[in-house]
Design a protein around this motif. Structure first.
Motif, PDB file in Angstrom:
ATOM      1  N   TRP A 158      57.945   0.586  39.366  1.00 53.52           N
ATOM      2  CA  TRP A 158      58.017  -0.352  40.485  1.00 53.52           C
ATOM      3  C   TRP A 158      57.826   0.369  41.815  1.00 53.52           C
ATOM      4  O   TRP A 158      57.092  -0.108  42.706  1.00 53.52           O
ATOM      5  N   LEU A 159      58.454   1.512  41.968  1.00 52.27           N
ATOM      6  CA  LEU A 159      58.300   2.284  43.199  1.00 52.27           C
ATOM      7  C   LEU A 159      56.847   2.719  43.408  1.00 52.27           C
ATOM      8  O   LEU A 159      56.315   2.660  44.520  1.00 52.27           O
ATOM      9  N   ALA A 160      56.214   3.155  42.305  1.00 59.34           N
ATOM     10  CA  ALA A 160      54.836   3.641  42.406  1.00 59.34           C
ATOM     11  C   ALA A 160      53.862   2.519  42.723  1.00 59.34           C
ATOM     12  O   ALA A 160      52.983   2.675  43.588  1.00 59.34           O
ATOM     13  N   LEU A 161      54.011   1.388  42.051  1.00 61.16           N
ATOM     14  CA  LEU A 161      53.015   0.312  42.180  1.00 61.16           C
ATOM     15  C   LEU A 161      53.344  -0.698  43.272  1.00 61.16           C
ATOM     16  O   LEU A 161      52.436  -1.221  43.927  1.00 61.16           O
ATOM     17  N   GLU A 162      54.622  -0.995  43.478  1.00 57.27           N
ATOM     18  CA  GLU A 162      54.994  -2.006  44.459  1.00 57.27           C
ATOM     19  C   GLU A 162      55.266  -1.413  45.844  1.00 57.27           C
ATOM     20  O   GLU A 162      54.986  -2.054  46.857  1.00 57.27           O
ATOM     21  N   LYS A 163      55.806  -0.217  45.885  1.00 64.42           N
ATOM     22  CA  LYS A 163      56.140   0.395  47.171  1.00 64.42           C
ATOM     23  C   LYS A 163      55.145   1.484  47.580  1.00 64.42           C
ATOM     24  O   LYS A 163      55.203   1.976  48.717  1.00 64.42           O
ATOM     25  N   ALA A 208      66.803   6.905  46.871  1.00 67.96           N
ATOM     26  CA  ALA A 208      65.639   6.016  46.770  1.00 67.96           C
ATOM     27  C   ALA A 208      66.049   4.569  46.518  1.00 67.96           C
ATOM     28  O   ALA A 208      65.396   3.636  47.016  1.00 67.96           O
ATOM     29  N   ARG A 209      67.112   4.347  45.762  1.00 69.85           N
ATOM     30  CA  ARG A 209      67.533   2.976  45.470  1.00 69.85           C
ATOM     31  C   ARG A 209      67.924   2.232  46.748  1.00 69.85           C
ATOM     32  O   ARG A 209      67.601   1.059  46.929  1.00 69.85           O
ATOM     33  N   LYS A 210      68.626   2.913  47.630  1.00 71.89           N
ATOM     34  CA  LYS A 210      69.048   2.298  48.885  1.00 71.89           C
ATOM     35  C   LYS A 210      67.879   2.219  49.865  1.00 71.89           C
ATOM     36  O   LYS A 210      67.705   1.222  50.577  1.00 71.89           O
ATOM     37  N   LYS A 211      67.079   3.248  49.907  1.00 78.45           N
ATOM     38  CA  LYS A 211      65.989   3.321  50.872  1.00 78.45           C
ATOM     39  C   LYS A 211      64.940   2.244  50.635  1.00 78.45           C
ATOM     40  O   LYS A 211      64.419   1.643  51.581  1.00 78.45           O
ATOM     41  N   TYR A 212      64.640   1.988  49.345  1.00 86.47           N
ATOM     42  CA  TYR A 212      63.554   1.058  49.017  1.00 86.47           C
ATOM     43  C   TYR A 212      64.047  -0.255  48.422  1.00 86.47           C
ATOM     44  O   TYR A 212      63.243  -1.106  48.043  1.00 86.47           O
ATOM     45  N   GLY A 213      65.381  -0.420  48.340  1.00 84.22           N
ATOM     46  CA  GLY A 213      65.922  -1.648  47.767  1.00 84.22           C
ATOM     47  C   GLY A 213      65.495  -1.843  46.321  1.00 84.22           C
ATOM     48  O   GLY A 213      65.094  -2.950  45.928  1.00 84.22           O
ATOM     49  N   VAL A 214      65.585  -0.792  45.521  1.00 86.08           N
ATOM     50  CA  VAL A 214      65.143  -0.852  44.126  1.00 86.08           C
ATOM     51  C   VAL A 214      66.009  -1.845  43.352  1.00 86.08           C
ATOM     52  O   VAL A 214      67.239  -1.719  43.323  1.00 86.08           O
TER      53      VAL A 214
END
Length: 352
Positions: A70-75, A284-290
């Motif tokens: 999700w981080l790679a493709l969405e963010k 990363a969870r907090k930074k990007y709202g994972v």
């Protein structure tokens, strides 16, 4: 008595005629070394070696892989990761698949490599997949401290760091004795094994050479028939009672315990590590709202049962057929420390 002193570890193992015993090794390197050095072939039939949850890649849940994708493709972040994780299947794809769809995935060999990459590419948001036990956690902490000190805003961790003591507690009924991982205890010391002894759980700390492993097995086979719980450090040249105080202090400064999901074992309370609030800028969870993701493993894959010692890899219907190192279905076949990988590489139809 003099004659008894001349017995080697190999003699003790080969002549064992005691009761049936289940020995669980909880280290992926032990899994492979025991196979590679031919130790399984010399064990008596009443000695059953079980591969437990000792591979950090293997116990990382499917949902974590989904979050990385999700981080790679969405963010659009750059994922930095150890090579093993790239091919671990998520719910619908792997990081390798995500890369083929345009995701940016970089292979690194340490958290500090990821930090260096982020520093050299200030225009990219970089997330390191921080997966591992106590052995590999200190370098992640060091990378975070350095990033904060440098004022970097493009480097963060997606944490899946785990600690072994609570896993021992969860698995204590699955084995008669543990083969404790020497590299973990080199960092944390012998207190977890000593604590398990107080609960009546036996085990020895083992090194990784043939001699060290044979010694550990011999000690277990001498002690077990005596009927009393035991603990012994069979890796004293590396493992000290106090471990590494500096590494422990670094972990304590940067991370704090949290509940953590283990593939096959479910959520084990206080068995994980997350960044402390003071280092939230690198979370990363907090930074990007994972978002939280449960993840869906292939229902035919028995990785979860293998990690609990409920079955061996050849007992999985996919092993060696649908699931191979070239086309892995589960994490235990992907990881170079995985039990399925070891059985496949070394012909593990033993003790079936």
């Amino acid at each position: 008595m003099a004659e008894a002193k001349k017995r080697t570890a190999l003699d003790i193992i080969r002549s064992y005629d005691g009761p049936k015993i289940r020995i669980m090794e909880v280290c992926g390197t032990h899994t492979h070394e025991i196979f590679r050095q031919g130790i399984r072939q010399i064990l008596p039939p009443q000695v059953d070696v079980i591969s437990g949850p000792g591979c950090p890649v293997c116990v990382t849940p499917v949902g974590y892989i989904d979050q990385a994708i999700w981080l790679a493709l969405e963010k659009g972040v750059t994922i930095c990761t150890f090579g093993d994780l790239v091919r671990v299947p998520g719910s619908t794809m792997s990081l390798a698949d995500a890369r083929s769809q345009g995701g940016h995935v970089e292979i690194v060999y340490s958290p500090l490599d990821a930090y260096d990459y982020a520093k050299a590419h200030p225009d990219e948001d970089v997330v390191f997949l921080s997966v591992g036990f106590e052995t590999t956690t200190p370098p992640s902490c060091l990378a975070v401290k350095q990033a904060v000190a440098d004022g970097m805003t493009n480097f963060s961790l997606l944490t899946a760091n785990k600690t072994m003591p609570m896993a021992y507690e969860a698995m204590k009924d699955s084995a008669d004795a543990f083969l404790y991982p020497g590299h973990v205890d080199a960092v944390m010391g012998t207190r977890s094994g000593e604590a398990m002894l107080k609960e009546g759980v036996s085990g020895v700390v083992a090194g990784f050479t043939a001699k060290e492993l044979l010694t550990a097995f011999a000690v277990i086979l001498v002690k077990f028939p005596q009927g009393k719980p035991f603990f012994k450090n069979c890796y004293p040249r590396v493992v000290k009672a106090e471990g590494s105080p500096a590494a422990q202090a670094l972990i304590k400064e940067v991370m704090e315990p949290c509940d953590s999901e283990w593939r096959g074992l479910g959520v084990i309370p206080q068995s994980g590590l997350q960044l402390r609030p003071a280092f939230a800028v690198c979370d990363a969870r907090k930074k990007y709202g994972v978002p939280a993701m449960e993840g869906r493993a292939n229902p035919a894959c028995r990785c979860g049962d293998i990690l609990q010692g409920k079955c061996t890899p050849p007992q999985c219907p996919l092993f060696g057929k649908v699931c191979t190192p070239e086309h892995p279905v589960g994490a235990c076949m992907v990881s170079h420390e995985g039990a399925c990988s070891a059985y496949y590489l070394y012909g593990g139809n033993l003790h079936e």
